[in-house]
Scaffold this active site. Structure first.
Site, mmCIF file in Angstrom:
data_model
loop_
_atom_site.group_PDB
_atom_site.id
_atom_site.type_symbol
_atom_site.label_atom_id
_atom_site.label_comp_id
_atom_site.label_asym_id
_atom_site.label_seq_id
_atom_site.Cartn_x
_atom_site.Cartn_y
_atom_site.Cartn_z
ATOM 1 N N GLU A 44 16.853 -16.785 20.262
ATOM 2 C CA GLU A 44 16.492 -15.935 20.926
ATOM 3 C C GLU A 44 14.974 -15.494 20.734
ATOM 4 O O GLU A 44 14.709 -15.612 19.731
ATOM 5 C CB GLU A 44 16.928 -14.603 20.883
ATOM 6 C CG GLU A 44 16.678 -13.234 21.563
ATOM 7 C CD GLU A 44 17.561 -12.009 21.378
ATOM 8 O OE1 GLU A 44 18.595 -12.112 20.397
ATOM 9 O OE2 GLU A 44 17.500 -11.076 22.042
ATOM 10 N N LYS A 126 18.043 -11.693 29.659
ATOM 11 C CA LYS A 126 18.912 -10.831 28.958
ATOM 12 C C LYS A 126 19.564 -9.499 29.836
ATOM 13 O O LYS A 126 18.613 -8.704 30.344
ATOM 14 C CB LYS A 126 18.614 -10.353 27.680
ATOM 15 C CG LYS A 126 19.520 -9.744 26.668
ATOM 16 C CD LYS A 126 18.758 -9.666 25.312
ATOM 17 C CE LYS A 126 19.668 -9.084 24.280
ATOM 18 N NZ LYS A 126 18.925 -9.007 22.729
ATOM 19 N N CYS A 162 22.589 -12.957 23.203
ATOM 20 C CA CYS A 162 23.001 -12.141 22.044
ATOM 21 C C CYS A 162 23.763 -10.959 22.644
ATOM 22 O O CYS A 162 24.933 -10.968 22.612
ATOM 23 C CB CYS A 162 21.640 -11.638 21.237
ATOM 24 S SG CYS A 162 21.974 -11.077 19.824
ATOM 25 N N LEU A 339 7.943 -6.304 -15.696
ATOM 26 C CA LEU A 339 8.933 -6.529 -16.243
ATOM 27 C C LEU A 339 9.320 -5.352 -17.148
ATOM 28 O O LEU A 339 8.878 -5.642 -18.168
ATOM 29 C CB LEU A 339 9.214 -8.007 -17.053
ATOM 30 C CG LEU A 339 9.629 -9.162 -15.989
ATOM 31 C CD1 LEU A 339 10.043 -10.495 -17.194
ATOM 32 C CD2 LEU A 339 10.986 -9.129 -15.343
ATOM 33 N N SER A 340 10.449 -4.552 -17.210
ATOM 34 C CA SER A 340 10.754 -3.636 -17.816
ATOM 35 C C SER A 340 11.338 -4.022 -19.234
ATOM 36 O O SER A 340 11.514 -3.239 -20.250
ATOM 37 C CB SER A 340 11.149 -2.342 -17.238
ATOM 38 O OG SER A 340 12.493 -2.622 -16.805
#
Lengths: 597, 597
Positions: A44, A126, A162, A339-340
């Site tokens: 689509e 459509k 669709c 980054l903990s």
């Protein structure tokens, strides 16, 4: 019976990239041709990308789409691909405009074209427009009522798009009345956990209703919050799914079909003109012959049914696809994240490495006085295992500078002091982003987002949120799955086990644990799922067996966090209701699900 | 001719506050009664607040609205207001549900009820649903096709709701066919600069079409990004606007009307049952007599036509209304904002003081090494003139701490260093907000938002953006107007003249001016208006006389800033296209308006 070899081209388009999308169509059409296909279908709005949102309302965009389509038709002919019928979605305008208040400006249509020998030989707009969930197609399109039938090598082929399959009546009903031999359906159907099975059932049912096989081709790849999974398939006229493509990958599925001869004229001739579409409208059948003679018989290949990944693999793949495409399509080449030492940032780092490669992933540990030594070490271990570019930046001097600046106003306490730490980290990541051009990934999960358990402009500062639609429960499950997958392949598990097993903490105050402020995630997540995704009210939640006290607490948290959620970056939608365009609530609202209501 | 005294109650509702909104209806109904009115009408979805967005799809919310309506009917009777007919908007569900894919769950209807003697004596569901601009009503509602006509004191009264007037056919056509004597229209029609004149013209035209006077009542007050201006009016059957209420204020407009007697049965009887609505649908007319006898004649009061404010006053009032309501309805009692010494923050502070009073407005100057002494002084002068609570917090030590923390990564340069300063300020304001409970107001204008001339999580960090839909040109115009207005009243102009006249600068680098990075606002703003609000493509922009080089530069800036805009707080929408729910573009898009397209 006449034969056709059809190819379904499951490709990854980009909204607005008319030239790039046309290149895709050209390249994959040539592959289809090389495979000996007689017809190739794309998804689509392939030419414009899907969903283009309000770009559709700009006349210059519609005009550019039409022009691109005609250029593409000529180009395919010039490239030696004029004899294969190419079905491609593009944006057009209604040929019979009837401007009125409330009809979208310019009357755009979501259209499928058939390209053949350098020309546009058919266009189908459509008919059923979806206007729920993530879809707003009444805003953008006017529906079509034309039903062109093309005779290709003796077979009558027709088109749908669709939503035309999801709603009753319309082109499926007309296909039966017109005696169509093959119904193509081109789709932009977003991924959702478990949706694949619904598509199977739907295509099978509609094929039986149409009395013809349905060839269903879907887009693949990420576009803003949506991920298209592909999952292209063919269902035969008896309602059997006979072929399926792999998910989350660009691919060409080639299927050989034995199809009925084009409808013979009955006593009243071939059905043409207006036909009752059984949905309160009528559609007009037109017919055009491209080639009437069936092809000489050729040996058919057996169709392939790709296996579906298991649910964890499928979900993980969706997140990787969404992240890769968002980064790439927005022109970024690298990402940075904090980054903990906790599980959320560990999983996001792992997704990023799988999506982009370790050399494109920059990780930063930003410990404060409340960070445990373990956290810093666990973050370093993860970075080491995955090979990310890792740095450690202590935030305490900067936090202290803020406290100093605010001393004269009475200073900061409690939550305000906690949030400050998160905002210093957010500012550091944005500074690295601005200086080095990395996209910042945020690491919040859906449980946090739902309950507002995050800091505005702190941990939610960034460009893309890979796990924003993944509950904490699923964060653990995916992390375990990814580690197990590595072990299965004989590789080092990417996430240190301690990160998965330690109790979750934001580490913004001494000895803090998530469980101080939130119900246990094992209790919280099911309530969130019912309240957010299922839209249950309080009474329904209690009837579903949730503890009323927890329900009230959760409802309060979720409702109060609406503003905060809106300020979050986009992220891949993987459930029926993500916190994005499929869930639209007022910020200003006094509505609470109360015990008395 | 029978007489009626009607009252249009222009009130300020809150979404979700069913009890509070019912209290409003009760209080204003009693005022109408005290004025001797026989009918009082309230705006669209008065009981639930408007627009309730996805709350509509929650069954518990629909059920609560219905229950609240019936409680209200009984309460009015109990309070001695049973003899006045009360027209009130509320949320209901279709009495004839027909569930299908694509129809909103539970089939909600946007409904007007008539309450009379403790009962709901009529319900009318909106027939024309708007689904463009800020409206998504196909997502939320199913249309109604019933057309109840009530005989009240001998007059046939019927109902319509908002969009019913804007589209052709429908209830206006049916009103004429049914010979209605008075058509009430209840509205939730958002403010837009210059829209008032369109409403006049529309009501006048539809009144002529209906062959009956139209009484038009609108909501007033702010709800998230929308501001309702009121502007309630009455147009007579000849198309003359004979009464108008003041804008931006809760008020009761009482109008005495001479109206035709209820339709007599013709040779075929009174029109009832299905009537062609001249829009492709038919509507069903039903009739009910409340009181058939005309009232004894009473002396009519002359109708009042409130003067409209001039455009600058009207726009300023809209911004004050939006700000006051957003702060109040979200439970805040005070605001905080950064005062740079520039015009944007000066205007926002002035709006905030006018909306909330000086004691609720906290201003903070946060100078850096790049801030001129003049800026700090001008900010202090403004704070002094208006009486805000003013603080000065130097940011340099904190900025230095960040630079120190990032030294190991190569440091920050150029834009990254500029943004850092803005983010330190944003973090300071958010810290004050978290510690003291103030809502942070951001000070970005529409020209900045359009071009991305702001810092994500810096100057755009906060809860509400009072001038986000106001161009820089209008920022100057409003500031001048506000000062002149003060002088006219003999008060000190709130904004120091130097703030209005100095060249604009972000003061994030030495000697920086806006004009280093943007076209002059006198050139920029007209291009932005045509590109953003009028949705012109490149060719149209050039044809409209804009410099092609400027057009290309502006298009590029605007398109690239889409992500940044989405992360901005809500603010009052005052143009046809604000950067909010009325303009929805993809983040990921390669579409550019190119010279070749």
């Amino acid at each position: 019976m006449p034969q056709l070899r059809i190819a379904l081209a499951q490709v990854d388009t980009t909204v607005g990239d008319l030239d790039g999308n046309a290149d895709l169509v050209s390249a994959w059409t040539k592959r289809a041709l090389a495979e000996g296909a007689h017809l190739v279908a794309f998804g689509e709005l392939t030419l414009t990308g899907y969903p283009p949102e309000d770009l559709v309302l700009r006349r210059s965009y519609v005009a550019a789409s039409r022009a691109a389509l005609h250029r593409l038709a000529r180009r395919l002919e010039d490239e030696g691909a004029g004899e294969i019928a190419v079905v491609v979605g593009y944006l057009d305008a209604s040929p019979t405009p009837a401007p009125a208040v409330g009809r979208p400006a310019g009357e755009p249509q979501n259209t499928a074209a058939v390209l053949w020998r350098g020309e546009v030989v058919a266009r189908y707009a459509k008919h059923h427009l979806p206007n729920y969930g993530v879809f707003d197609e009444f805003r953008y399109f006017v529906p079509g009522n034309d039903f062109p039938v093309l005779r290709l090598h003796g077979v009558d082929v027709a088109l749908t798009i669709c939503e035309d399959l999801w709603q009753a009546g319309g082109p499926v009903a007309v296909a039966r009345a017109a005696g169509v031999g093959l119904l193509l359906c081109i789709n932009g159907s977003p991924y959702e956990q478990g949706k694949s099975h619904h598509r199977d059932e739907l295509c099978a049912r509609r094929a039986v209703e149409a009395g013809a096989p349905i060839a269903y081709v879907n887009l693949v790849g990420g576009q803003d919050e949506l991920i298209f999974d592909g999952d292209s398939l063919v269902a035969d006229a008896a309602g059997q799914v006979i072929a399926r493509a792999e998910v989350f990958t660009e691919t060409l599925m080639v299927v050989d079909l034995d199809l009925p001869s084009g409808a013979e004229a009955g006593p009243d001739g071939l059905v043409t003109g207006p036909v009752d579409a059984l949905d309160g409208t009528s559609m007009t059948v037109t017919r055009r012959e491209l080639t009437t003679e069936p092809l000489p018989a050729f040996p058919a290949r057996p169709p392939a049914l790709a296996a579906r990944p298991d649910p964890a693999a499928e979900l993980y793949e969706a997140l990787v696809t969404g992240t890769r495409d968002y980064v790439r399509k927005n022109g970024f080449r690298s990402v940075v994240l904090g980054l903990s030492g906790g599980i959320d940032s560990a999983l996001v780092a792992t997704i990023a490495v799988d999506a982009l490669g370790a050399e494109a992933v920059h990780t930063v540990a930003m410990p404060s006085v409340h960070s445990s030594a373990g956290s810093v070490q666990d973050a370093a271990d993860l970075a080491h295992r995955q090979g990310t570019r890792h740095e450690v930046i202590a935030i305490q001097p900067t936090v202290d500078a803020f406290h100093g600046a605010l001393e004269g106003t009475g200073g900061l306490h409690g939550l305000a002091a906690e949030n400050l730490q998160a905002r210093v980290r957010g500012t550091l990541l944005m500074a690295l982003s601005n200086e080095h051009g990395h996209l910042v990934l945020t690491t919040g999960n859906k449980s946090e987002l739902a309950t507002g358990f995050s800091t505005l402009y702190g941990d939610s500062a960034g460009g893309y949120a890979p796990i924003k639609d993944v509950s904490k429960t699923n964060v653990w499950a995916l992390s375990r799955w990814r580690n197990a997958e590595a072990e299965r392949r004989g590789a080092t598990p990417p996430i240190p086990e301690i990160i998965i097993t330690k109790p979750p903490s934001a580490e913004l105050a001494p000895g803090q644990l998530d469980s101080d402020r939130l119900p246990d995630y094992g209790i919280l997540d099911p309530v969130l799922d019912d309240y957010v995704s299922q839209d249950m009210g309080r009474a329904e939640l209690v009837a579903a067996g949730h503890d009323p006290a927890v329900v009230d607490r959760v409802i309060r948290l979720v409702d109060l966090a609406e503003y905060k959620r809106r300020q979050n970056p986009p992220g891949p939608k993987v459930t029926s209701k993500a916190f994005g365009r499929d869930r639209r609530l007022p910020i200003t609202s006094r509505w609470r699900e109360k015990p008395t209501q």
